[in-house]
Design a protein around this motif. Structure first.
Motif, PDB file in Angstrom:
ATOM      1  N   LEU A   4       0.845  -1.181   0.000  1.00 37.88           N
ATOM      2  CA  LEU A   4       0.000   0.000   0.000  1.00 37.88           C
ATOM      3  C   LEU A   4       0.886   1.239   0.000  1.00 37.88           C
ATOM      4  N   SER A   5       0.402   2.303  -0.604  1.00 39.13           N
ATOM      5  CA  SER A   5       1.208   3.516  -0.664  1.00 39.13           C
ATOM      6  C   SER A   5       1.172   4.252   0.670  1.00 39.13           C
ATOM      7  N   LYS A   7       0.329   7.242   1.107  1.00 33.71           N
ATOM      8  CA  LYS A   7      -0.913   8.003   1.207  1.00 33.71           C
ATOM      9  C   LYS A   7      -2.012   7.169   1.837  1.00 33.71           C
ATOM     10  N   VAL A   8      -2.116   5.941   1.408  1.00 30.13           N
ATOM     11  CA  VAL A   8      -3.138   5.064   1.972  1.00 30.13           C
ATOM     12  C   VAL A   8      -2.865   4.840   3.455  1.00 30.13           C
ATOM     13  N   SER A  82      -9.519   2.675  -2.104  1.00 28.74           N
ATOM     14  CA  SER A  82      -9.750   3.081  -3.493  1.00 28.74           C
ATOM     15  C   SER A  82     -10.104   4.558  -3.597  1.00 28.74           C
ATOM     16  N   GLU A  85      -6.494   5.998  -3.709  1.00 27.62           N
ATOM     17  CA  GLU A  85      -5.659   5.615  -4.839  1.00 27.62           C
ATOM     18  C   GLU A  85      -6.264   5.939  -6.180  1.00 27.62           C
TER      19      GLU A  85
END
Lengths: 134, 134
Positions: A4-5, A7-8, A82, A85
DNA sequence: GGAAACTCCGACTAAAACAGTCCTATTTCA
DNA sequence: TGAAATAGGACTGTTTTAGTCGGAGTTTCC
């Protein structure tokens, strides 16, 4: 394997933090950023996306901030991810929303088996609600 | 949501192709590259990693090539993926092998819930054997 | 023994994604 | 009006990814 990034990650921390507060209470981006050592501007943008996606509500102005739009038990983790992203790029390019630009498309043999795996992964994220991580 | 790299994609296509052949028959990297329009040198490197990981056997020389080291039913997809991608970086930096350089580490609140999700994902890939995608 | 066909390996480049920063609106309230 | 908050676009540096290049080692065939 899968990742996961940032940001997430930040988004999950933030929305969880908001969820710990009383329903209707506002939390500012700055508060969250300070509490976890997250870069403010980055977090702000993440929260904006969550707002756009309708997961949190924002109030502007001097005593503004963010609050949950629904109860934690009604927010699946998959939706948080979602929202941040963007689209829903598949596990492999072939499985993404965008029309086939796969290159190997016509001869690709692994597409259909991977659909199952992808469904499993999505189920793993959909099954977990925000209420489970507070 | 989550995404496999091109290398993994190529690797899966290639090892599946090899698996369709009679046990012991050799398949060259060139054959696979041509069959699917995959860049040869890229595929070669992927196959090298699979060889190193002991999933396929390589035979050098003029009539060389690759063959499976085990039967398809004994090769989990998860092993193929981690052979190509290297380590096993967690779903989030916190969950990776490397010691905590997370930044938010000490205050990170989402780590333990995500461990479950990660386990689910790994299970999804481990449960699927190569034999299921041929 | 030499050339051809193949695997093997590491270094390199180009492009894309990611993380983070900066700067400027806009809204709200005291 | 000014401070505090969200909203959002533009920009930069770093990392990852995809793909390329060149060469070295092996085996087989003639």
């Amino acid at each position: 394997m899968v990742r996961l990034s940032k940001k997430v990650e930040y988004g999950l921390i933030a929305i969880r933090h908001i969820a710990t507060r009383a329903r209707g209470e506002l939390v500012t981006a700055k508060e969250v950023a300070d509490a976890y050592g997250i870069p403010y501007e980055m977090l702000a943008k993440v929260l904006q996306r969550l707002t756009k996606a309708g997961l949190v509500l924002s109030v502007q102005g001097v005593h503004g901030g963010y609050m949950l739009a629904r109860r934690p038990a009604e927010i699946p983790v998959s939706e948080i991810i979602s929202a941040i992203e963007g689209g829903n790029p598949g596990i492999v390019q072939c499985l993404s929303d965008s029309p086939e630009i796969c290159g190997v498309a016509s001869t690709c043999t692994i597409k259909s088996p991977l659909t199952k795996v992808q469904a499993n992964i999505e189920r793993a994220f959909s099954a977990m609600m925000l209420s489970e991580i507070v």
